[in-house]
Write a protein that holds these residues in place. Structure first.
Motif, PDB file in Angstrom:
ATOM      1  N   CYS A 103      -0.108  -9.129 -30.764  1.00  0.00           N
ATOM      2  CA  CYS A 103       1.032  -9.338 -30.325  1.00  0.00           C
ATOM      3  C   CYS A 103       1.940 -10.642 -31.354  1.00  0.00           C
ATOM      4  O   CYS A 103       2.530 -11.303 -30.986  1.00  0.00           O
ATOM      5  N   THR A 104       1.149 -11.622 -32.214  1.00  0.00           N
ATOM      6  CA  THR A 104       0.906 -12.647 -32.121  1.00  0.00           C
ATOM      7  C   THR A 104       1.434 -13.944 -31.674  1.00  0.00           C
ATOM      8  O   THR A 104       2.264 -14.919 -32.010  1.00  0.00           O
ATOM      9  N   LEU A 105       1.838 -13.572 -30.469  1.00  0.00           N
ATOM     10  CA  LEU A 105       2.182 -14.703 -29.128  1.00  0.00           C
ATOM     11  C   LEU A 105       1.519 -16.101 -29.673  1.00  0.00           C
ATOM     12  O   LEU A 105       1.823 -16.789 -29.462  1.00  0.00           O
ATOM     13  N   CYS A 106      -0.417 -15.896 -29.283  1.00  0.00           N
ATOM     14  CA  CYS A 106      -0.824 -17.128 -29.666  1.00  0.00           C
ATOM     15  C   CYS A 106      -0.357 -17.451 -30.565  1.00  0.00           C
ATOM     16  O   CYS A 106      -1.217 -18.875 -30.768  1.00  0.00           O
ATOM     17  N   ALA A 107      -1.322 -16.630 -32.004  1.00  0.00           N
ATOM     18  CA  ALA A 107      -1.060 -17.813 -33.582  1.00  0.00           C
ATOM     19  C   ALA A 107       0.804 -18.302 -33.136  1.00  0.00           C
ATOM     20  O   ALA A 107       0.863 -19.694 -33.915  1.00  0.00           O
ATOM     21  N   ILE A 147      -4.274 -19.510 -35.610  1.00  0.00           N
ATOM     22  CA  ILE A 147      -4.240 -18.819 -35.708  1.00  0.00           C
ATOM     23  C   ILE A 147      -4.394 -17.793 -36.992  1.00  0.00           C
ATOM     24  O   ILE A 147      -3.241 -17.778 -37.001  1.00  0.00           O
ATOM     25  N   SER A 148      -4.665 -16.987 -37.518  1.00  0.00           N
ATOM     26  CA  SER A 148      -3.951 -15.388 -38.201  1.00  0.00           C
ATOM     27  C   SER A 148      -4.443 -14.411 -38.055  1.00  0.00           C
ATOM     28  O   SER A 148      -5.668 -14.155 -37.301  1.00  0.00           O
ATOM     29  N   GLY A 149      -3.483 -13.292 -38.501  1.00  0.00           N
ATOM     30  CA  GLY A 149      -4.182 -12.420 -38.780  1.00  0.00           C
ATOM     31  C   GLY A 149      -2.831 -11.335 -38.523  1.00  0.00           C
ATOM     32  O   GLY A 149      -1.389 -11.682 -38.900  1.00  0.00           O
ATOM     33  N   LYS A 150      -2.949 -10.277 -39.192  1.00  0.00           N
ATOM     34  CA  LYS A 150      -1.331  -9.855 -38.982  1.00  0.00           C
ATOM     35  C   LYS A 150      -1.361  -8.770 -38.033  1.00  0.00           C
ATOM     36  O   LYS A 150      -2.036  -8.521 -36.955  1.00  0.00           O
ATOM     37  N   LYS A 151       0.593  -8.383 -37.418  1.00  0.00           N
ATOM     38  CA  LYS A 151       0.951  -8.157 -36.510  1.00  0.00           C
ATOM     39  C   LYS A 151       0.487  -6.453 -36.645  1.00  0.00           C
ATOM     40  O   LYS A 151      -0.064  -5.821 -36.803  1.00  0.00           O
ATOM     41  N   LYS A 152       0.088  -6.493 -35.280  1.00  0.00           N
ATOM     42  CA  LYS A 152      -0.660  -5.791 -34.522  1.00  0.00           C
ATOM     43  C   LYS A 152      -2.409  -5.150 -35.057  1.00  0.00           C
ATOM     44  O   LYS A 152      -2.704  -4.033 -34.598  1.00  0.00           O
ATOM     45  N   LYS A 153      -2.421  -6.031 -35.417  1.00  0.00           N
ATOM     46  CA  LYS A 153      -4.155  -6.222 -36.024  1.00  0.00           C
ATOM     47  C   LYS A 153      -4.510  -7.370 -35.139  1.00  0.00           C
ATOM     48  O   LYS A 153      -4.086  -8.569 -34.737  1.00  0.00           O
ATOM     49  N   PRO A 154      -6.198  -7.390 -35.067  1.00  0.00           N
ATOM     50  CA  PRO A 154      -6.671  -8.291 -34.507  1.00  0.00           C
ATOM     51  C   PRO A 154      -6.460  -9.637 -34.731  1.00  0.00           C
ATOM     52  O   PRO A 154      -6.823  -9.659 -36.063  1.00  0.00           O
ATOM     53  N   HIS A 155      -6.408 -10.468 -34.468  1.00  0.00           N
ATOM     54  CA  HIS A 155      -6.260 -12.064 -34.622  1.00  0.00           C
ATOM     55  C   HIS A 155      -7.689 -13.089 -34.790  1.00  0.00           C
ATOM     56  O   HIS A 155      -9.118 -12.574 -33.673  1.00  0.00           O
ATOM     57  N   LYS A 156      -7.765 -14.117 -35.362  1.00  0.00           N
ATOM     58  CA  LYS A 156      -8.769 -14.946 -35.559  1.00  0.00           C
ATOM     59  C   LYS A 156      -8.589 -15.894 -35.746  1.00  0.00           C
ATOM     60  O   LYS A 156      -7.507 -16.893 -35.624  1.00  0.00           O
TER      61      LYS A 156
END
Length: 660
Positions: A615-619, A627-636
């Motif tokens: 959802c990208t809210l954390c990023a 915090i990185s990651g594509k939208k609707k994909k697990p983040h790291k």
């Protein structure tokens, strides 16, 4: 001016008419807890709407009824109807309620509960609120005292809080107030008999020490000297504690009457109440009570024509925690630095200005009028063998029902936490309850029991060297709590769940006491500082196993050599957490791990890919952009840049952010 019993009864009638008028009465709780949640705005909205609609109603104020979590609370009195209490009110709801009352209706869907009768504690008379058949919607509202929060309570000290206007002496008199004092002075009751009554009642000081009140009074009365003093200690400084504040805000006259009775019994003519500076509402209410009492001839010269003189002053403390200690408090009143003195000179013999002085706290003084009115046997029938009467607690922390409660001594922790408090939020697991404030200790209340704990030598009494079952059924009284490694204290009770780190809890209270120590004696000043340095080392992953033994050793020095109770009891939170949670200390030291995930240096944040929705809210919330990651994909999370602020976990709606 009250000179005769008839004068008192005439005022009593006026007060009864104010309590139970022949028209609608809307009463708003405006104690500090209510004001903090908006009761001032609710009161203003009611006053405006009453004027706007032309509703024939009285709008009044009262103190806290105890259920602070449900504030703002108000109640509606209507002749021949139950008294209905409404919770979590807002200005909008308040206006709608007034509009409904104007049309002859209530708002039962907002009701917290109702009362249909009220028993006067002092004379056992009963006032029935309902004399006619009420509508079905009103009949369906459950009784206030059937709520879990109130069901097991028994109110002596809090008997008037939330029911009378604390700024109206006539309402206090309507409830039997000052009648005991009048009869005591007019009939010249024997002071020695009063002290014997107090001794037989078993009342122990509610300020923390639990010293027998009657014995203290007797010592002061027998002390040499014509000038003696009575003092009310309202310097309530424990984190999470607000019992004294609520009593002074809700029923100041009960404390004042208790002090006058005490002064008469010990032969004092001057009194002080020492209130901490952070309690402006309490100061305002008690000052008003003194003014009203003076106006009615209840304090001053020749009270009730009895020949007894008594006057009292309000002294505002500067907020120093150490001034809750008796000798430091008296030094502060004298205009000196608030520092304790050696205990070989007792304040009962040489206290304020080196005169015999009797000091009790707010709750103790509020118990005096009922005991003198109903007798020693009545009070002694409540509680346990060694702890008579009731105790007021502030129940706070990780608990569903927070607020102020008064329960008989001997009630179990299980009953307080599960029956009154209704358990822990979000169905998390109970871990411990901290009693007695910074000077108290943490008691395990884990319902699954606990492992054998390590024996701490002389620090732990042999009688409790093993905890073979849960302490959740531990009776709450002076002696049992002390034996278990804590103390009654003034009555603060802080509940913790499995997200609380017990090493950090001990560190928190030690840091508080380090700041509040007056620094006069070396054991307290240096001992607390050294213990705090060790705990700082442990929570940052630099602890050593010998640190635990060092903490215990320093604690023993503090207990044996400190000048006052602040230093002597300062190690309690650390000792009790070592006693019951030693393995948490070992986890921090040996494995560099904080099981509760609290100590930042020992935790790391990660994202569970199975739960992350991308959802990208954390990023977008992360202040370090780690915090990185594509939208609707697990983040790291990039651990090397993470500052462990916890913002990502707070905003994540899917519990995907994990603390390890």
């Amino acid at each position: 001016m009250i000179k005769t019993l008839e004068d008192l009864y005439e005022i009593k009638k006026r007060g009864e008419q104010k309590l139970h008028p022949d028209k609608i009465k809307i009463t708003v709780g405006t104690a500090t807890c209510g004001l903090a949640t908006g009761s001032g705005e609710v009161l203003k909205a009611i006053q405006d709407e009453v004027e706007k609609t032309g509703l024939d109603a009285i709008v009044a104020q009262t103190g806290c009824i105890g259920f602070c979590q449900k504030e703002p609370i108000l109640d509606v009195w209507m002749p021949n109807f139950p008294r209905i209490f409404y919770a979590e009110m807002t200005p909008l709801k308040a206006r709608q309620l007034v509009q409904a009352l104007k049309q002859g209706f209530h708002k039962p869907e907002w009701a917290l509960g109702k009362i249909i009768s009220e028993t006067n504690l002092l004379n056992e008379s009963i006032y029935n609120y309902t004399s006619e058949k009420v509508p079905l919607e009103i009949a369906k509202i459950h009784l206030l005292n059937d709520l879990p929060f109130y069901r097991k309570q028994f109110k002596i000290v809090l008997r008037h809080c939330g029911f009378i206007d604390p700024e109206d002496i006539e309402q206090y008199i309507a409830m039997g107030g000052y009648e005991t004092l009048f009869k005591t002075l007019s009939k010249k009751r024997d002071p020695i008999e009063m002290i014997e009554t107090l001794k037989r009642s078993g009342l122990r000081g509610r300020g923390g020490g639990g010293f027998p009140t009657g014995k203290k009074w007797e010592t002061v009365r027998n002390a040499r000297g014509d000038t003696k003093y009575v003092i009310c200690n309202a310097d309530e400084g424990d984190p999470g504690a607000y019992m004294d504040r609520s009593v002074l805000e809700g029923d100041p006259h009960s404390v004042l009457e208790g002090m006058i009775l005490g002064a008469y019994a010990i032969g004092a003519h001057h009194g002080y109440i020492y209130v901490r500076h952070e309690y402006p509402q309490a100061v305002k209410k008690f000052t008003k009570a003194i003014e009203q009492a003076r106006q009615y001839g209840i304090i001053g010269k020749n009270i009730f024509g009895s020949g007894f003189d008594f006057d009292i002053k309000v002294n505002r403390g500067g907020g120093a925690f150490v001034c809750g200690e008796s000798t430091a408090l008296m030094a502060s009143i004298e205009g000196e630095v608030g520092e304790p003195r050696a205990k070989y000179i007792h304040t009962a013999e040489m206290g304020l200005w080196n005169k015999p002085t009797n000091l009790n706290n707010v709750e103790t003084w509020a118990n005096i009028p009922p005991i003198m009115a109903r007798g020693a046997d009545w009070f002694a029938s409540i509680g346990t063998e060694g702890s008579k009467g009731t105790k007021v607690f502030s129940l706070v922390g990780k608990i569903n029902n927070t607020g102020l409660l008064e329960v008989p001594m001997g009630i179990t922790l299980r009953e307080i936490l599960y029956d009154i408090g209704e358990g822990i939020p979000e169905h998390r697991r109970f871990k411990a309850v901290q009693t007695g404030g910074p000077s108290g200790g943490c008691l395990i209340v884990d319902t699954f029991g606990w492992k054998r704990r390590e024996y701490l030598g002389d620090v732990a009494p042999p009688s409790v060297s093993y905890v073979t079952e849960s302490l959740i059924d531990l009776p709450v009284d002076f002696d049992t709590l002390t034996e278990a490694g804590s103390m009654m204290g003034s009555g603060g009770m802080i509940v913790m769940d499995d997200t609380s780190c017990m090493v950090d809890v001990g560190r928190y209270f030690l840091n508080f006491l380090k700041e509040e120590s007056c620094g006069k004696c070396v054991p307290c000043r240096e001992g607390i500082r050294n213990m705090l340095e060790i705990l700082d080392r442990i929570v940052t992953g630099n602890g050593r196993m010998e640190d635990i033994d060092t903490l215990i050793e320093i604690s023993q020095v503090l207990q044996d050599a400190s000048l006052c109770a602040l230093g002597g009891s300062a190690p309690n939170p650390v000792l009790s957490t070592i006693r019951y949670f030693r393995q948490e200390y070992e986890e921090h030291i040996l494995h560099k791990r904080c099981p509760a995930g609290v100590c930042k240096a020992l935790v790391k944040y990660s994202i569970d890919p199975e739960k992350c929705t991308g959802c990208t809210l954390c990023a977008t919330t992360c202040p370090e952009n780690c915090i990185s990651g594509k939208k609707k994909k697990p983040h790291k999370i990039d651990i090397s840049h993470c500052i462990k602020c916890g913002a990502c976990q707070e905003v994540c709606k899917f519990n995907a952010v994990v603390i390890q």
